[in-house]
Design a protein around this motif. Sequence first.
Motif, PDB file in Angstrom:
ATOM      1  N   ILE A   1       1.128  -1.310   0.494  1.00 26.95           N
ATOM      2  CA  ILE A   1      -0.139  -0.035   0.429  1.00 26.95           C
ATOM      3  C   ILE A   1       1.209   1.292  -0.018  1.00 26.95           C
ATOM      4  O   ILE A   1       1.740   1.167   0.114  1.00 26.95           O
ATOM      5  CB  ILE A   1      -1.370   0.079   0.821  1.00 26.95           C
ATOM      6  N   ALA A   2       0.167   2.192  -0.520  1.00 21.33           N
ATOM      7  CA  ALA A   2       0.891   3.827  -0.447  1.00 21.33           C
ATOM      8  C   ALA A   2       0.159   4.781  -0.032  1.00 21.33           C
ATOM      9  O   ALA A   2      -1.238   4.606  -0.276  1.00 21.33           O
ATOM     10  CB  ALA A   2       1.670   3.795  -1.436  1.00 21.33           C
ATOM     11  N   LEU A   3       1.129   6.340   0.247  1.00 17.04           N
ATOM     12  CA  LEU A   3      -0.188   6.912   0.289  1.00 17.04           C
ATOM     13  C   LEU A   3      -0.054   8.230  -0.247  1.00 17.04           C
ATOM     14  O   LEU A   3       0.954   8.645  -0.992  1.00 17.04           O
ATOM     15  CB  LEU A   3       0.416   7.386   2.133  1.00 17.04           C
ATOM     16  N   ARG A   4      -1.188   8.885  -0.331  1.00 21.59           N
ATOM     17  CA  ARG A   4      -1.672  10.022  -2.006  1.00 21.59           C
ATOM     18  C   ARG A   4      -1.807  10.826  -0.790  1.00 21.59           C
ATOM     19  O   ARG A   4      -3.028  11.117  -0.271  1.00 21.59           O
ATOM     20  CB  ARG A   4      -1.921   9.556  -2.903  1.00 21.59           C
ATOM     21  N   CYS A   5      -0.729  11.858  -0.787  1.00 25.75           N
ATOM     22  CA  CYS A   5      -0.506  13.314   0.365  1.00 25.75           C
ATOM     23  C   CYS A   5      -1.983  14.449  -0.875  1.00 25.75           C
ATOM     24  O   CYS A   5      -2.222  13.923  -1.994  1.00 25.75           O
ATOM     25  CB  CYS A   5       0.094  14.141  -0.576  1.00 25.75           C
ATOM     26  N   LYS A   6      -3.162  14.678   0.006  1.00 25.10           N
ATOM     27  CA  LYS A   6      -4.228  15.790  -0.135  1.00 25.10           C
ATOM     28  C   LYS A   6      -3.390  16.636  -1.067  1.00 25.10           C
ATOM     29  O   LYS A   6      -3.874  17.658  -1.790  1.00 25.10           O
ATOM     30  CB  LYS A   6      -5.217  15.214   0.473  1.00 25.10           C
ATOM     31  N   TYR A   7      -1.609  17.051   0.084  1.00 24.01           N
ATOM     32  CA  TYR A   7      -2.080  18.801  -0.797  1.00 24.01           C
ATOM     33  C   TYR A   7      -0.946  18.696  -1.993  1.00 24.01           C
ATOM     34  O   TYR A   7      -1.359  19.204  -3.082  1.00 24.01           O
ATOM     35  CB  TYR A   7      -1.057  19.080   0.410  1.00 24.01           C
ATOM     36  N   CYS A   8       0.356  17.762  -1.401  1.00 26.78           N
ATOM     37  CA  CYS A   8       0.759  18.052  -2.768  1.00 26.78           C
ATOM     38  C   CYS A   8       1.258  16.330  -3.777  1.00 26.78           C
ATOM     39  O   CYS A   8       1.676  16.755  -5.014  1.00 26.78           O
ATOM     40  CB  CYS A   8       2.931  17.298  -2.424  1.00 26.78           C
ATOM     41  N   GLU A   9       0.612  15.603  -3.323  1.00 26.21           N
ATOM     42  CA  GLU A   9      -0.131  15.026  -4.374  1.00 26.21           C
ATOM     43  C   GLU A   9       0.664  13.486  -5.247  1.00 26.21           C
ATOM     44  O   GLU A   9      -0.013  12.489  -5.361  1.00 26.21           O
ATOM     45  CB  GLU A   9      -0.445  15.666  -5.857  1.00 26.21           C
ATOM     46  N   LYS A  10       1.760  14.060  -3.800  1.00 29.32           N
ATOM     47  CA  LYS A  10       3.033  13.470  -4.641  1.00 29.32           C
ATOM     48  C   LYS A  10       2.700  11.393  -3.419  1.00 29.32           C
ATOM     49  O   LYS A  10       1.827  11.603  -2.398  1.00 29.32           O
ATOM     50  CB  LYS A  10       4.603  13.802  -3.678  1.00 29.32           C
ATOM     51  N   ILE A  11       3.304  10.881  -4.208  1.00 31.43           N
ATOM     52  CA  ILE A  11       3.178   8.955  -3.302  1.00 31.43           C
ATOM     53  C   ILE A  11       4.459   9.332  -1.813  1.00 31.43           C
ATOM     54  O   ILE A  11       5.361   8.581  -2.233  1.00 31.43           O
ATOM     55  CB  ILE A  11       3.068   8.413  -3.741  1.00 31.43           C
ATOM     56  N   THR A  12       3.375   8.871  -1.118  1.00 33.67           N
ATOM     57  CA  THR A  12       4.863   7.967   0.398  1.00 33.67           C
ATOM     58  C   THR A  12       4.759   6.486   0.080  1.00 33.67           C
ATOM     59  O   THR A  12       3.301   6.049   0.507  1.00 33.67           O
ATOM     60  CB  THR A  12       4.113   8.967   1.803  1.00 33.67           C
ATOM     61  N   HIS A  13       5.975   6.096  -0.064  1.00 33.43           N
ATOM     62  CA  HIS A  13       5.606   4.559  -0.122  1.00 33.43           C
ATOM     63  C   HIS A  13       5.723   3.966   1.627  1.00 33.43           C
ATOM     64  O   HIS A  13       6.178   4.582   2.458  1.00 33.43           O
ATOM     65  CB  HIS A  13       6.735   3.967  -0.923  1.00 33.43           C
ATOM     66  N   GLN A  14       5.820   2.513   1.797  1.00 32.30           N
ATOM     67  CA  GLN A  14       5.479   1.747   2.720  1.00 32.30           C
ATOM     68  C   GLN A  14       6.547   2.239   3.454  1.00 32.30           C
ATOM     69  O   GLN A  14       6.775   2.274   5.489  1.00 32.30           O
ATOM     70  CB  GLN A  14       5.141   0.930   2.358  1.00 32.30           C
ATOM     71  N   GLU A  15       7.890   1.632   2.729  1.00 36.63           N
ATOM     72  CA  GLU A  15       9.323   1.978   3.747  1.00 36.63           C
ATOM     73  C   GLU A  15       9.633   2.947   3.726  1.00 36.63           C
ATOM     74  O   GLU A  15      10.238   3.609   5.123  1.00 36.63           O
ATOM     75  CB  GLU A  15      10.159   1.355   2.969  1.00 36.63           C
ATOM     76  N   GLN A  16       9.024   3.817   3.416  1.00 31.85           N
ATOM     77  CA  GLN A  16       9.224   5.627   4.102  1.00 31.85           C
ATOM     78  C   GLN A  16       8.433   6.181   5.087  1.00 31.85           C
ATOM     79  O   GLN A  16       8.668   7.344   5.094  1.00 31.85           O
ATOM     80  CB  GLN A  16       9.055   6.637   2.333  1.00 31.85           C
ATOM     81  N   ILE A  17       7.097   5.699   5.458  1.00 30.17           N
ATOM     82  CA  ILE A  17       6.192   5.993   6.356  1.00 30.17           C
ATOM     83  C   ILE A  17       7.063   6.485   7.650  1.00 30.17           C
ATOM     84  O   ILE A  17       7.148   5.669   8.715  1.00 30.17           O
ATOM     85  CB  ILE A  17       5.305   4.794   6.262  1.00 30.17           C
TER      86      ILE A  17
END
Lengths: 303, 155
Positions: free
Chosen positions: B135-151
């Motif tokens: 799973i990954a997270l898409r930021c509502k503001y910058c619209e960039k993706i935070t990957h699981q290992e970056q959490i």
Amino acid sequence: MGKKNLVSVTDFSCDEILRIMELAAQFEADPHQQVLAGKVIASLFFEPSTRTRLSFESAINHLGGRVIGFSETANTSVSKGETFHDTIMVISNYCDMIVMRHSIEGAARYASEISKVPVVNAGDGANQHPSQTLLDLYSIKKTQGTLDNIHIVMVGDLKYGRTVHSLLQALSFFNPTFTFVAPDELKMPDEYKLFLDEKGIRYTETRYIEDAIRDADIVYMTRVQRERFSDPMEYERVKNVYVLKNSMLEGTKPNMRILHPLPRVGEIDTDVDSNPKAYYFQQTENGMYTRMAIISYLLGVVK
Amino acid sequence: MAQTEGRLEVRAIENGTVIDHIPASSLFKIIRILGLEQETHCITFGTNLESKRMGTKAIIKINDRFCEQEEINRIAIVAPEASVNIIRNFKVVEKHTVTIPETIQGFVRCANPRCITNHEPVETSFRVIKAGDEIALRCKYCEKITHQEQIEIRK
Ligand SMILES: [Zn+2]
């Protein structure tokens, strides 16, 4: 209608995009309709961008609106350490709309949550620049007569170029075919290719510009910037591979037009400029009509 | 902590919550997510415990606190296989598995250093998306993706 913002091109539906196209054509036919008379629009350029700012401000002035704001943050409360939150809070009391540019990504979305008046994003770092996308669409519509079933060839920096990503998303409503021409280091990211796969949109990838443009309707050129390369030798190797020259245009389709978000550096030879297929300067003029359309639509001043 | 005692120790708390099958590397993230630094009740942590299924795992036992499903789901992004047991009178009265929520509010840092949420006091907000198996997270503001290992968990 509640407050409507334009922060990302995905804020607009397909119908809304078409509505903007229609309005832009109306403003082009008569650019002096005083639909913004009595309106005050704040033009807040936390990061300077003369070209974009003048295009917006000219659009507002043509339609009889007034502009307040700043073109850089020196000598403003921002330089005195005021938070972005407070700046937007205060200025949204003074105006009917905020047009803003900021180097920090997501700034416009955040502003749209704070502001009482509509926010138009005129660029937030490497993220979104939706008025550019809409003016690209308007240029395509004008030159091709339609947005449907266009074959568009995107050339250059497809990895970091925000304009190509937004254009790809917006065109996805209109059954396009894409060809991506980029060096390996700057290829279209997987997330956008997945997006196209999900929508069943066709695309091909190649490293050779000449083959790709043969049956193109639109050739969309972008800058290949030195800073993007980890290896400067690699940049030197590819920089001339992605340059469009007049001689390459022989045998391309008669309706083909070349777009570029400008400024260009060396990726379109000046000998292309006099070719009728070069469209990048008219494209900037289209920008003004498109911005007239966006502002009028969001303020609800046009029927 | 004796490694074979896992099951016994679950019963060892009278009332509270036991979170098991946490990847060992996620233990401290979960402590942050659940705000356990501020917890005044007795808490037991075990980590680098042997697990047939996971290699090594961590376990958390919180006395006298009963985690809600919403709270439990927040740990899904760092421990998608976690199991959560609610204990009353030494008995497991509820068993929960975590469900990955559609949005994540507030406690994860956006991985994009140029994002507004890393420059202004803005609550982060992400849409949870699938990126391959992860799973990954898409930021509502910058619209960039935070990957699981970056959490990373915000302070
Ligand atoms: Zn972000």
